[in-house]
Design an enzyme around this catalytic site. Structure first.
Site, short mmCIF file in Angstrom:
data_model
loop_
_atom_site.label_atom_id
_atom_site.label_comp_id
_atom_site.label_asym_id
_atom_site.label_seq_id
_atom_site.Cartn_x
_atom_site.Cartn_y
_atom_site.Cartn_z
N GLU A 74 20.61 16.98 30.98
CA GLU A 74 20.93 15.74 31.70
C GLU A 74 22.42 15.41 31.70
O GLU A 74 22.93 14.80 32.64
CB GLU A 74 20.15 14.56 31.11
CG GLU A 74 18.66 14.61 31.39
CD GLU A 74 17.85 15.35 30.33
OE1 GLU A 74 16.61 15.29 30.36
OE2 GLU A 74 18.49 16.00 29.44
N PHE A 136 6.33 6.13 23.49
CA PHE A 136 6.82 7.50 23.56
C PHE A 136 7.96 7.59 24.58
O PHE A 136 7.84 7.11 25.70
CB PHE A 136 5.69 8.45 23.95
CG PHE A 136 6.12 9.88 24.14
CD1 PHE A 136 6.58 10.63 23.06
CD2 PHE A 136 6.08 10.48 25.39
CE1 PHE A 136 6.99 11.94 23.23
CE2 PHE A 136 6.48 11.79 25.57
CZ PHE A 136 6.94 12.52 24.48
N GLN A 137 9.06 8.19 24.18
CA GLN A 137 10.25 8.37 25.01
C GLN A 137 10.79 7.03 25.53
O GLN A 137 11.25 6.93 26.68
CB GLN A 137 10.00 9.34 26.17
CG GLN A 137 9.82 10.78 25.67
CD GLN A 137 9.92 11.82 26.78
OE1 GLN A 137 9.60 11.56 27.93
NE2 GLN A 137 10.35 13.02 26.42
N LYS A 186 7.93 3.06 34.78
CA LYS A 186 7.00 3.95 35.49
C LYS A 186 6.05 3.18 36.40
O LYS A 186 5.79 3.60 37.54
CB LYS A 186 6.21 4.79 34.48
CG LYS A 186 5.37 5.88 35.16
CD LYS A 186 4.83 6.88 34.16
CE LYS A 186 4.09 8.00 34.90
NZ LYS A 186 3.66 9.08 33.99
N MET A 505 43.66 22.85 21.00
CA MET A 505 44.40 21.61 20.82
C MET A 505 44.25 21.08 19.39
O MET A 505 45.19 20.53 18.82
CB MET A 505 43.96 20.56 21.83
CG MET A 505 44.91 19.39 21.96
SD MET A 505 46.60 19.87 22.44
CE MET A 505 46.51 19.79 24.22
#
Length: 596
Positions: A74, A136-137, A186, A505
Site C-alpha cells: 500500500e 478485525f482490521q 463497508k 548519507m
C-alpha cells in the site's frame, strides 16, 4: 478507429456528472464512489484490495474508464499516485483497505503532505456498527491521519459520498494542495441510495483560500525590487505546484536578476540559463548560498525558508535585507524568517500582476549596481564548487553517472525520479533540469523507497517519455517488490542504482560528525541485483568501470519496452559537497574533503 483511454475517461466523466434519466437511479455506495471518480476525470487509481473495500473493487470490475493498478504494498500505491500527481498536476488517487492497509499507506500520505501534493486517498473501514469495538482490521483512520492530511472525512451515510468526494477533490487541488483521506465503512459501500448525478459546484463556508494577491503589497514589492542594488529571486516547489514557471521565467528575464531554486523547485527556471545560480541550501552551490546571504532584496516565491535552505536562522539574520514573500499559504509566511512584504495569493496570479506592474512602471533596475552584483556573483561562481575528481577510471564516480545520463537525455523529454540520500543530491546537482515537473523526489519527509513507485506513476502518465529512477542500494530495497508491478502493467522504467555498499548519507555524516564511527551504515548482505531484476522478468546489468557507464546507459535506452536495472558499483568513499553542517549558516560550507 481506436478510442484512447483519455476519450473513454472523458465520456465516462460526462455520464457520471448527470443522471441518465429524470428519476434518480438506485446505486450502491461503491457505485456512487466510482461515478464520482469518473466525474472528476480520474484515469488511474493505485491500490490493493481487502475485505473492507471488496464492494468498491466489485464496482471497479464493472467499469472500464478508470485503470486500477494493483501494487504489491500500500505504501507504493500512495507513492505511485503521488508521482503521477507531481508529473501531471492532476489529483493522484489511491485505494487501500482498512487497518493495515491504511497504516501501510501512512508513509505515502505523510510524504505527499510534506511536499503539498494534491491527492485523494480512499480507505475502507469496518462497518459503522463495529467502529470503536476493536473489530478485525480496524484502526482509527481519521485520528491516525489527522496530522498528515490537509483534511479527512469519515462517510457514515451513502447519500453523502458524492458531495464528500466533490469536497475532497476541491480541497486537495485548491489553495496549498495536499492529500485528503476519505474513509468509507463497508456497510456504506454496499447500501443503496438514490443517485441524481455528481454535484456541479461545491461551497465550503470554512474553506476559502485566497487566490488574488493584495495590490498594495504587490506595489510595495515592485518598489523594493526595482530599487535593489543586490537583488535575488529564490523560488521553491510552489512555483511548480502553481504552474507558474512561465511567469517566473518572464519576470527573471525582464529584470535580469539572479535566481535560485530549492530542491523541490528545480526546473522552474532553466538550469542551462546563466542567470540560474544552481540549487541553494545544505548541498547548494557556493554562488547560490552566498547570493542568498549577501543580497539586499530577496524575492521568495512559493518557498518556505526551511532548515535545509537557510541553515541556522540566526546566521541568516546577521545581514540586513528586505524580504518579499509570495505564498498561497499564509501560515508559511514569517514562520521561520520574518519578512517585510508578505503577499498571500496564488503565485501565478501574483507574478502575472507583478509583471504587468514592471512593464507599466517608469522605474528600471539600477544597471550599474546590477553589473557590480553580477561581477561579485561571477567571482563566487569561479570557484566551480561542483568540480569533482574523476579518478583513474577504475572506480565509478557517482557524479559521473548522473552527468553522463544528463548529457545523453537532455534533448529528449526525460523524467528523473530519485530515492533519498547521496544519490538524490547528486541527481539534483548534476542533472540540469530545464523544464518544470521533470524532477520527482521526496523533499520534505525525505522518504526512502519512493523512487520506483514514483517512476511507475510517471511512466503511466507519460508513456512516450523516458523515465529514469536514480537510487541507491539502500533505498531501492524498501519498495523493490514493485518491480513486479512494473512487469504486470508494462511500465518500462530505467533504474540507475548508485551502489556504494553503504547507506551513503548516513556514512557521510558519521565520517564528518561522529569521527568515522560507521554504526550500522554498511550493507553486509546485498542481493545480486542483476539476478533479482531477472527474477522479476526484467533486464539486469552490472557496471563496474567508468568506461562502461555510457555504453550501459545507451544499451538500456535502446530497450524501450523493458524495465532495466543498472547496478553501478560506485566509489564507497565519495561524499556530497558542498555541504552545510547542522547548526551552521548557509555560507559556512564545506567544499570538499580538504575542508574536513
Amino acid at each position: 478507429m481506436e478510442i484512447s483511454k483519455a476519450e473513454i475517461a472523458s465520456a465516462a466523466a460526462a455520464g457520471a456528472r448527470t443522471a441518465s434519466s429524470t428519476e434518480p437511479k438506485e446505486l450502491m455506495g461503491a457505485e456512487v464512489l466510482v461515478k464520482s471518480l469518473q466525474a472528476e476525470g480520474v484515469q488511474f487509481i493505485w491500490g490493493y484490495p481487502g475485505g473492507a473495500v471488496l464492494y468498491i473493487y466489485d464496482a471497479f470490475y464493472k467499469q472500464d474508464s478508470i485503470q486500477h493498478v494493483l501494487v504489491r504494498h500500500e505504501q507504493a500505491a500512495v507513492h505511485a499516485a503521488d508521482g503521477y500527481a507531481r508529473t501531471t498536476g492532476d489529483v493522484g488517487v489511491a485505494l487501500v483497505t482498512s487497518g493495515p492497509g491504511l497504516t501501510n499507506a501512512v508513509t505515502g500520505i505523510a510524504t505527499a503532505y510534506m511536499d503539498s501534493i494534491p491527492m485523494v486517498i480512499i480507505s475502507g473501514q469496518v462497518p459503522t456498527a463495529a467502529i470503536g469495538l476493536d473489530a478485525f482490521q480496524e484502526c482509527d483512520t481519521v485520528g491516525i491521519t489527522r496530522p498528515i492530511v490537509k483534511h479527512n472525512f469519515l462517510v457514515k451515510d451513502p447519500r453523502d459520498i458524492a458531495m464528500t468526494m466533490k469536497k475532497a477533490f476541491h480541497i486537495a487541488r485548491s489553495g496549498r494542495p495536499g492529500p485528503v483521506v476519505v474513509d468509507i465503512p463497508k456497510d456504506v459501500s454496499f447500501k443503496k441510495v438514490a443517485y441524481a448525478g455528481y454535484p456541479e459546484t461545491v461551497e465550503m463556508r470554512s474553506y476559502n483560500p485566497v487566490r488574488k494577491g493584495h495590490g498594495g503589497q504587490i506595489r510595495k514589492a515592485l518598489q523594493l525590487l526595482l530599487g535593489a542594488k543586490r537583488p535575488y529571486i529564490y523560488t521553491g516547489g510552489g512555483v511548480l505546484l502553481g504552474n507558474a514557471s512561465n511567469e517566473l521565467r518572464t519576470l527573471v528575464d525582464m529584470l535580469g536578476y539572479p535566481v535560485t531554486n530549492t530542491l523541490m523547485g528545480l526546473g522552474a527556471y532553466p538550469a542551462s540559463d546563466r542567470k540560474f545560480l544552481g540549487m541553494l541550501g545544505m548541498h547548494g552551490t557556493w554562488e547560490a548560498n552566498n547570493a542568498m546571504q549577501h543580497c539586499d532584496v530577496l524575492l521568495a516565491v512559493g518557498a518556505r525558508f526551511d532548515d535545509r535552505v537557510i541553515g541556522n536562522p540566526k546566521h541568516f539574520a546577521q545581514n540586513e535585507r528586505k524580504i518579499i514573500h509570495i505564498d498561497i499559504d499564509p501560515s508559511s509566511i514569517s514562520k521561520r524568517v520574518k519578512v517585510d512584504v508578505p503577499i498571500v495569493g496564488d503565485v501565478k496570479d501574483v507574478l502575472t500582476e507583478l509583471i504587468a506592474m514592471v512593464k507599466e512602471s517608469a522605474l528600471r533596475p539600477d544597471a550599474q549596481a546590477l553589473a557590480s552584483w553580477w561581477e561579485t556573483i561571477e567571482g563566487w561562481r569561479g570557484r566551480d564548487c561542483l568540480r569533482y575528481e574523476h579518478g583513474d577510471g577504475d572506480v565509478i564516480k557517482p557524479q559521473y553517472v548522473v552527468e553522463t545520463l544528463w548529457n545523453m537525455t537532455k534533448d529528449v523529454e526525460t523524467y528523473i525520479t530519485s530515492d533519498v540520500g547521496q544519490h538524490q543530491m547528486w541527481a539534483a546537482q548534476y542533472y540540469r533540469f530545464d523544464e518544470p515537473r521533470r524532477w520527482i523526489n521526496s523533499g520534505g519527509l525525505g522518504t526512502m523507497g519512493v523512487g520506483i513507485p514514483y517512476a511507475m506513476g510517471v511512466k503511466l502518465a507519460k508513456p512516450e517519455s523516458e523515465v529514469f529512477c536514480i537510487t541507491g542500494e539502500g533505498s531501492v530495497q524498501m519498495c523493490i517488490q514493485e518491480l513486479s508491478t512494473c512487469l504486470q502493467y508494462n511500465t518500462p522504467i530505467k533504474i540507475c542504482s548508485l551502489n556504494n555498499r553503504y547507506l551513503g548519507m548516513v556514512r557521510q555524516w558519521q565520517e564528518i560528525e561522529y569521527s568515522g564511527r560507521y554504526s550500522h551504515s554498511y550493507m553486509d548482505a546485498l542481493p545480486n541485483f542483476v539476478k533479482l531484476a531477472e527474477a522479476y522478468g526484467h533486464v539486469g546489468m552490472l557496471i563496474e568501470h567508468a568506461k562502461d557507464v555510457e555504453p550501459a546507459l545507451r544499451e538500456a535506452r535502446k530497450l524501450k519496452d523493458r524495465t532495466v536495472f543498472m547496478d553501478f558499483r560506485t566509489d564507497p568513499t565519495e561524499n556530497v559537497f558542498p555541504m552545510v553542517q547542522a547548526g551552521k549558516g548557509i555560507t559556512e560550507m564545506l567544499l570538499g574533503s580538504e575542508d574536513l
